[in-house]
Scaffold this motif. Sequence first.
Motif, PDB file in Angstrom:
ATOM      1  N   ASP A  78       0.824  -1.213   0.000  1.00  0.00           N
ATOM      2  CA  ASP A  78       0.000   0.000   0.000  1.00  0.00           C
ATOM      3  C   ASP A  78       0.852   1.254   0.000  1.00  0.00           C
ATOM      4  O   ASP A  78       0.509   2.255  -0.644  1.00  0.00           O
ATOM      5  CB  ASP A  78      -0.942  -0.008   1.207  1.00  0.00           C
ATOM      6  CG  ASP A  78      -0.214  -0.112   2.541  1.00  0.00           C
ATOM      7  OD1 ASP A  78       0.919  -0.642   2.578  1.00  0.00           O
ATOM      8  OD2 ASP A  78      -0.786   0.337   3.566  1.00  0.00           O
ATOM      9  N   GLU A  81       2.194   1.781  -3.560  1.00  0.00           N
ATOM     10  CA  GLU A  81       1.145   2.325  -4.422  1.00  0.00           C
ATOM     11  C   GLU A  81       0.950   3.817  -4.170  1.00  0.00           C
ATOM     12  O   GLU A  81       0.816   4.611  -5.116  1.00  0.00           O
ATOM     13  CB  GLU A  81      -0.165   1.583  -4.185  1.00  0.00           C
ATOM     14  CG  GLU A  81      -1.302   2.087  -5.056  1.00  0.00           C
ATOM     15  CD  GLU A  81      -2.596   1.328  -4.819  1.00  0.00           C
ATOM     16  OE1 GLU A  81      -3.512   1.451  -5.666  1.00  0.00           O
ATOM     17  OE2 GLU A  81      -2.706   0.624  -3.798  1.00  0.00           O
ATOM     18  N   ARG A  82       0.944   4.200  -2.903  1.00  0.00           N
ATOM     19  CA  ARG A  82       0.762   5.619  -2.559  1.00  0.00           C
ATOM     20  C   ARG A  82       1.893   6.466  -3.121  1.00  0.00           C
ATOM     21  O   ARG A  82       1.649   7.547  -3.686  1.00  0.00           O
ATOM     22  CB  ARG A  82       0.673   5.750  -1.036  1.00  0.00           C
ATOM     23  CG  ARG A  82       0.569   7.184  -0.511  1.00  0.00           C
ATOM     24  CD  ARG A  82       0.417   7.142   0.999  1.00  0.00           C
ATOM     25  NE  ARG A  82       0.649   8.440   1.618  1.00  0.00           N
ATOM     26  CZ  ARG A  82       0.679   8.652   2.934  1.00  0.00           C
ATOM     27  NH1 ARG A  82       0.487   7.641   3.769  1.00  0.00           N
ATOM     28  NH2 ARG A  82       0.905   9.872   3.418  1.00  0.00           N
ATOM     29  N   ASP A  85       1.742   6.602  -7.002  1.00  0.00           N
ATOM     30  CA  ASP A  85       0.666   7.457  -7.479  1.00  0.00           C
ATOM     31  C   ASP A  85       0.957   8.944  -7.280  1.00  0.00           C
ATOM     32  O   ASP A  85       0.293   9.798  -7.881  1.00  0.00           O
ATOM     33  CB  ASP A  85      -0.642   7.101  -6.779  1.00  0.00           C
ATOM     34  CG  ASP A  85      -1.229   5.777  -7.267  1.00  0.00           C
ATOM     35  OD1 ASP A  85      -0.754   5.259  -8.296  1.00  0.00           O
ATOM     36  OD2 ASP A  85      -2.155   5.260  -6.597  1.00  0.00           O
ATOM     37  N   ARG A 106       7.661  -3.666  -8.151  1.00  0.00           N
ATOM     38  CA  ARG A 106       6.362  -3.007  -7.984  1.00  0.00           C
ATOM     39  C   ARG A 106       6.307  -1.671  -8.706  1.00  0.00           C
ATOM     40  O   ARG A 106       5.330  -1.357  -9.396  1.00  0.00           O
ATOM     41  CB  ARG A 106       6.083  -2.811  -6.492  1.00  0.00           C
ATOM     42  CG  ARG A 106       5.755  -4.092  -5.746  1.00  0.00           C
ATOM     43  CD  ARG A 106       5.719  -3.841  -4.259  1.00  0.00           C
ATOM     44  NE  ARG A 106       5.165  -4.966  -3.510  1.00  0.00           N
ATOM     45  CZ  ARG A 106       5.201  -5.073  -2.196  1.00  0.00           C
ATOM     46  NH1 ARG A 106       5.779  -4.113  -1.473  1.00  0.00           N
ATOM     47  NH2 ARG A 106       4.678  -6.120  -1.580  1.00  0.00           N
ATOM     48  N   TYR A 110       3.902  -0.051 -11.986  1.00  0.00           N
ATOM     49  CA  TYR A 110       3.155   1.204 -12.019  1.00  0.00           C
ATOM     50  C   TYR A 110       3.631   2.131 -13.138  1.00  0.00           C
ATOM     51  O   TYR A 110       3.167   3.267 -13.242  1.00  0.00           O
ATOM     52  CB  TYR A 110       3.263   1.920 -10.675  1.00  0.00           C
ATOM     53  CG  TYR A 110       2.387   1.302  -9.601  1.00  0.00           C
ATOM     54  CD1 TYR A 110       1.013   1.487  -9.599  1.00  0.00           C
ATOM     55  CD2 TYR A 110       2.947   0.525  -8.589  1.00  0.00           C
ATOM     56  CE1 TYR A 110       0.202   0.916  -8.621  1.00  0.00           C
ATOM     57  CE2 TYR A 110       2.152  -0.056  -7.600  1.00  0.00           C
ATOM     58  CZ  TYR A 110       0.784   0.147  -7.623  1.00  0.00           C
ATOM     59  OH  TYR A 110      -0.020  -0.428  -6.656  1.00  0.00           O
TER      60      TYR A 110
END
Length: 242
Positions: A78, A81-82, A85, A106, A110
């Motif tokens: 998580d 991802e944060r 983004d 990872r 993205y």
Amino acid sequence: MDARPPGMWSPARRWGPVSLIPSRSGCWSVVQEQFRVGGMKQGTTSHRGQPDPAAESVAVYSDHADDYAAVHAPKMADRVERFADSLPAPSLILDAGCGPGRDLARFRRYGHVVRGVDLNPVFVAMANTHAPTFQCDLREVGTRFPAGTFDGIWASASLVHLGAADAVEVLEQFAGLLRPEGRIYVCLKASGHTGWLDEPDGRRWYTVWDPDEFAAAVASAGFMVDGVDRGPYVEVWATRRD
């Protein structure tokens, strides 16, 4: 019209002094050439011949590298991802202290361009299966890349074995490696006691920080602190000041 939220920047394909040109294979060939850097602190003693707790601690991971990778594989998704983004894709991210390369893979998923550095040679070999990774002591990372190279620096638990003074110096080097308004995530231990800790897979040195003191250290290194998450580890999200 640019629909990016305030504080995000244009994904220009020029990072610092390095122009990235995608080849037919999809590789960012200029970056790969630019970042063939060498040199690191060798062994587990300092240049004065004194024991180096950080190097000793990092060396311990070699004997159980596969087990370490398996245990930590599901963690931090998580947070990745944060951070991913918060940057327009593709952005150039340095995973500083990347370990076996979990987060390199990872960030690539993205859509980002990633490079890794780690002091442990076993981890470097493992991480190279995910993205170009170089052996480097973080205390020297500022000498390994041109200033202003990266859009983001991800430093997940990579400063935990450094003494406080060394950690502050590394934060300052991170600031120098980021473009203006570049993003950083850094976390380290905020519980327990500073000193040697006997763990199931070896003995390591940890420096424990007060969360407010660590956030202040990040700010003093040249960053605007955007957020602090508190827990067993203090997590700081920050932006490099102009």
